[in-house]
Scaffold this active site. Structure first.
Site, mmCIF file in Angstrom:
data_model
loop_
_atom_site.group_PDB
_atom_site.id
_atom_site.type_symbol
_atom_site.label_atom_id
_atom_site.label_comp_id
_atom_site.label_asym_id
_atom_site.label_seq_id
_atom_site.Cartn_x
_atom_site.Cartn_y
_atom_site.Cartn_z
ATOM 1 C CE LYS A 35 -0.517 -0.517 4.619
ATOM 2 N NZ LYS A 35 -1.294 -1.308 6.399
ATOM 3 N NE ARG A 72 -6.580 -0.515 11.478
ATOM 4 C CZ ARG A 72 -5.504 -0.108 10.431
ATOM 5 N NH1 ARG A 72 -4.370 1.210 10.771
ATOM 6 N NH2 ARG A 72 -5.224 -1.535 9.740
ATOM 7 C CE1 TYR A 128 12.701 31.743 5.058
ATOM 8 C CE2 TYR A 128 13.031 29.757 4.736
ATOM 9 C CZ TYR A 128 12.845 30.384 4.532
ATOM 10 O OH TYR A 128 12.326 30.837 3.653
ATOM 11 C CG MET A 139 9.253 23.994 0.478
ATOM 12 S SD MET A 139 7.911 24.793 -0.898
ATOM 13 C CE MET A 139 7.831 25.816 0.836
HETATM 14 C C1 LIG Z 1 -0.505 -1.906 6.604
HETATM 15 C C2 LIG Z 1 -1.078 -3.300 6.943
HETATM 16 C C3 LIG Z 1 -0.477 -4.382 7.462
HETATM 17 C C4 LIG Z 1 1.452 -3.923 7.308
HETATM 18 O O1 LIG Z 1 1.703 -4.421 8.450
HETATM 19 P P1 LIG Z 1 3.547 -4.022 8.889
HETATM 20 O O2 LIG Z 1 3.378 -3.542 10.306
HETATM 21 O O3 LIG Z 1 3.744 -2.623 7.662
HETATM 22 O O4 LIG Z 1 3.744 -5.295 8.320
HETATM 23 C C5 LIG Z 1 -0.963 -5.605 7.642
HETATM 24 N N1 LIG Z 1 -2.277 -5.702 7.725
HETATM 25 C C6 LIG Z 1 -3.027 -4.051 7.514
HETATM 26 C C7 LIG Z 1 -4.398 -4.862 7.974
HETATM 27 C C8 LIG Z 1 -2.765 -3.456 7.202
HETATM 28 O O5 LIG Z 1 -3.353 -1.914 7.234
#
Ligand SMILES: *Cc1c(COP(=O)(O)O)cnc(C)c1O
Length: 345
Positions: free
Chosen positions: A33, A128, A242, A290
């Site tokens: 992801k 969640r 800055y 930046m």
């Molecule tokens: C992001 C995620 C993972 C992967 O988790 P890691 O801690 O990065 O290994 C697995 N299952 C779900 C549901 C996630 O949201």
């Protein structure tokens, strides 16, 4: 080079997948992801596919489309967000597998795409995403008749092996799924490290693949080199950047590099972290701005062409610790301006 150079070691990525895969007998999937945790979903996914991964996970259907384009038809692309309104066509056309997380999603999926593969997401205490026991009890019979490809849940505290939440969620997952004839998945990276009893039929590692905690033995995957644009000497009493937040106490040689918070290098590193020239730390002086950062190169024997934010001496978790965040966030904030290279032997 005018931009930072982000180098993604695909051999290390593959080695990390194999190492996690070797920790048990479950099938090992891969979570890609957020554009492969910021490292580029196409090269990352192709590498993991070559290493042996056959089931991939993304957060939303749009990411599934990009992944399908990169990998073609012969892998499973699962979507954690499930079947959202408006996604039916994409899910159907691209053969994505939504992880349905509510009664509403189950009904939407069965109505829009009858017979199309899906998984089920259960909530075992994280609160969640996923169905809780009461909702699952109501829908389980009709859902199981349609043969889900996977039933999964997610651990809230797996990065803390001694946390009592782990055993509590494990017990709840058993209570919700024992006896059903569907492959089960509970463990992400942290869960794999908790041991085989957490691994069930399929694991879903993400961060460990990319070299982050809690997989301490992971090979680092990312190096980030920032080009030096200008070098100057400042006298004692002169300020840098800055807000004049750093004042020289000695004659200081400064290198200004071409990257800043727009590239995901958070301002929280101002006056706190170092850039590196090989094994030599070059402390950041003044605020991260930046597009520019100033680092102290007074003690270097030569003037470098570039300085590293991420290298063998300083990894994503080191930066995260200084910035008060986690490696996941450091990785996924890596900016779009970098020139990305994906070497592989
Ligand atoms: C992001 C995620 C993972 C992967 O988790 P890691 O801690 O990065 O290994 C697995 N299952 C779900 C549901 C996630 O949201």
């Amino acid at each position: 080079m005018g931009t930072g150079h982000l180098t993604i070691d695909l051999d290390a990525l593959a080695a990390n997948w194999r190492a996690l895969d070797a920790m048990g007998s479950a099938e090992t999937g891969a979570v890609v992801k957020a554009d492969g945790y910021g490292l580029g979903v196409a090269p990352v996914a192709r590498t993991l596919h070559k290493a042996g991964a056959r089931r991939f996970f993304v957060a939303v259907a749009e990411e599934g489309a990009a992944l399908r384009q990169a990998l073609g038809p012969n892998v499973d692309v699962c979507v954690f967000g499930g079947h959202m309104p408006g996604d039916s066509e994409m899910i159907g056309d691209l053969g994505l597998v939504p992880m349905l997380n509510s009664l509403e999603q189950v009904l939407r999926h069965f109505e829009a795409l009858p017979g199309h593969p899906f998984g089920i997401q259960l909530d075992t205490g994280m609160n969640r995403l996923g169905m809780e026991m009461s909702e699952w009890a109501a829908v389980a019979e009709i859902a199981l008749q349609q043969k889900p490809v996977l039933v999964m849940s997610h651990l809230a505290c797996a990065d803390e092996p001694d946390h009592e939440m782990n055993t509590r969620q494990l017990a709840e997952f058993h209570r919700m799924t024992d006896g059903i004839k569907v492959p089960r998945s509970l463990a992400a990276t942290g869960g794999i490290l908790l041991g085989q009893e957490y691994q069930f039929d399929l694991t879903r590692p993400g961060i460990g693949l990319y070299g982050g905690r809690p997989f301490e033995e992971a090979r680092p995957v990312v190096t980030l080199e920032l080009p030096v644009i200008q070098v100057r000497d400042v006298e004692p009493g002169e300020s840098v950047g800055y807000g004049n937040s750093w004042i020289a106490e000695r004659r200081t040689r400064l290198a200004t590099v071409a990257a800043g918070y727009a590239d995901g290098i958070t301002r929280h590193l101002s006056n706190r972290a170092s850039l590196w020239h090989g094994d030599a730390p070059c402390p950041i002086r003044g605020r991260v701005s930046m597009d520019l950062i100033c680092a102290d190169i007074t003690d270097l024997p030569e003037t470098p062409d570039s300085l590293a934010l991420l290298n063998g001496r300083q990894g994503v978790d080191d930066i995260a610790d200084i910035a008060g965040t986690i490696g996941y966030e450091v990785l996924t904030q890596l900016g779009p301006r970098y020139t990305r290279r994906h070497p592989s032997a």
